[in-house]
Design a protein around this motif. Structure first.
Motif, short mmCIF file in Angstrom:
data_model
loop_
_atom_site.label_atom_id
_atom_site.label_comp_id
_atom_site.label_asym_id
_atom_site.label_seq_id
_atom_site.Cartn_x
_atom_site.Cartn_y
_atom_site.Cartn_z
N GLU A 152 11.55 -20.36 4.90
CA GLU A 152 12.38 -20.37 6.09
C GLU A 152 12.69 -21.82 6.48
O GLU A 152 12.01 -22.75 6.05
CB GLU A 152 11.65 -19.68 7.25
CG GLU A 152 11.33 -18.21 7.00
CD GLU A 152 12.57 -17.34 7.05
OE1 GLU A 152 13.57 -17.76 7.67
OE2 GLU A 152 12.54 -16.25 6.45
N SER A 201 5.56 -21.95 11.93
CA SER A 201 5.78 -20.52 12.08
C SER A 201 4.50 -19.74 11.87
O SER A 201 3.67 -20.09 11.04
CB SER A 201 6.83 -20.02 11.07
OG SER A 201 8.09 -20.60 11.32
N TYR A 203 4.22 -15.85 11.38
CA TYR A 203 4.95 -14.59 11.33
C TYR A 203 4.06 -13.42 11.74
O TYR A 203 2.92 -13.30 11.33
CB TYR A 203 5.51 -14.35 9.92
CG TYR A 203 6.47 -15.43 9.49
CD1 TYR A 203 7.69 -15.60 10.13
CD2 TYR A 203 6.13 -16.31 8.47
CE1 TYR A 203 8.56 -16.60 9.74
CE2 TYR A 203 6.99 -17.32 8.08
CZ TYR A 203 8.21 -17.45 8.72
OH TYR A 203 9.06 -18.45 8.34
N THR A 209 11.00 -9.74 8.33
CA THR A 209 10.59 -9.89 6.94
C THR A 209 9.65 -8.77 6.49
O THR A 209 9.74 -8.28 5.36
CB THR A 209 9.91 -11.25 6.73
OG1 THR A 209 10.81 -12.28 7.16
CG2 THR A 209 9.57 -11.47 5.27
#
Length: 296
Positions: A152, A201, A203, A209
């Motif tokens: 990303e 990040s 996640y 995703t």
């Protein structure tokens, strides 16, 4: 000046990490634009407390839940700063991030729409090594197909470049993937690359995703458009463009979508040809993986 844009939905417990990182920035020349996409938790209360603390210049806006792409449409309309960066609710910034971005933003020439760098995981690792040199002018798509990056990115937008591009809105759908915007900008403009790791990040399980099948079932037109857009961008890898075209055809077939609802794109004849060859296999795989998903 930079505007930090955060679109959020029922993630009040995550926003505090980002808020703390913004409070501790070494450069305070920014504002934080929060677009609350219809949260039903205590997001509004939490943000109101932060506004009262007055440690960060916060602009909070609430709208009915229409999805991140609609929230970004709204945010880009609202932002008045020359530059803006979208930082998700499960991301946070290095303490020198705003300082570094402000120092380098003016390097963008008239034919550049953004500075792009790698987002790093909270464990300090990249998904794949960043191989491109700093401040190299390339197409955004080339970052992936020429330089082999797979992770990303954070993107410092030149605001005027994104103000006039609107994500389409489809009834009862909540997503149009962001490559729709990047593919449009790639046609005439470039990005500058930057290796500095300033955005971290973490996640979460409810992210796009990790829930791609559910996302497809809930927003088939948005996902179909994403694949159509990708297949039209000649800077994307040819084989993936062919597969994306086959995905577009498969999704519209499975969900009974009239292709006339999409804007027109120019797709290379060779891409259509090989996409059509791949279509039966791609269609079969979609049917198989969606078999146990509820389509509504």
């Amino acid at each position: 000046m930079i505007s930090v844009i955060t679109t959020t939905f029922n993630r009040s417990e995550l926003l505090n990490t980002l808020y703390q990182s913004l409070c501790e920035q070494t450069d305070k020349n920014f504002d934080w634009v929060i677009i609350d996409d219809g949260s039903t938790d205590n997001t509004k209360k939490v943000v109101s407390q932060w506004i009262d603390e007055n440690k960060v210049n916060i602009k909070y806006y609430y709208e009915q839940n229409h999805g991140k792409h609609c929230a970004l449409n709204y945010a880009f309309d609202l932002v008045q700063s020359e530059f803006c960066i979208n930082v998700d609710s499960d991301d946070y910034l290095d303490l020198d991030a705003i300082k570094i971005l402000n120092e380098n933003a003016q390097l963008m020439s008239d034919d550049v729409w953004a500075i792009v760098g790698p987002r790093v995981h909270s464990n300090g690792q990249l998904e794949k090594e960043w191989l491109v040199k700093d401040f190299e002018k390339i197409k955004f798509a080339q970052l992936y197909n020429k330089f082999g990056y797979r992770g990303e990115t954070y993107i410092l937008f030149k605001t005027k470049c994104v103000k006039n591009i609107k994500f389409p809105i489809y009834d009862n759908e909540r997503l149009v993937p962001e490559n729709y915007l990047y593919d449009k900008l790639d046609k005439a403009l470039y990005v500058l690359t930057f290796s500095k790791r300033i955005c971290i990040s973490d996640y979460k399980a409810d992210g796009y995703t990790k829930n791609s099948n559910k996302v497809l079932c809930r927003s088939p037109k948005g996902v179909a458009l994403s694949n159509l857009s990708y297949s039209s961008n000649s800077y994307n890898w040819f084989i993936k463009r062919c597969i994306s075209y086959a995905r577009f055809k498969s999704i519209t077939k499975i969900f009974g979508i009239d292709k006339k609802c999409f804007e027109k794109y120019k797709i290379w004849l060779s891409c259509r040809f090989f996409g059509n060859l791949a279509y039966p296999l791609v269609y079969f795989r979609y049917k198989k993986k969606l078999k146990n998903e509820k389509i509504d």
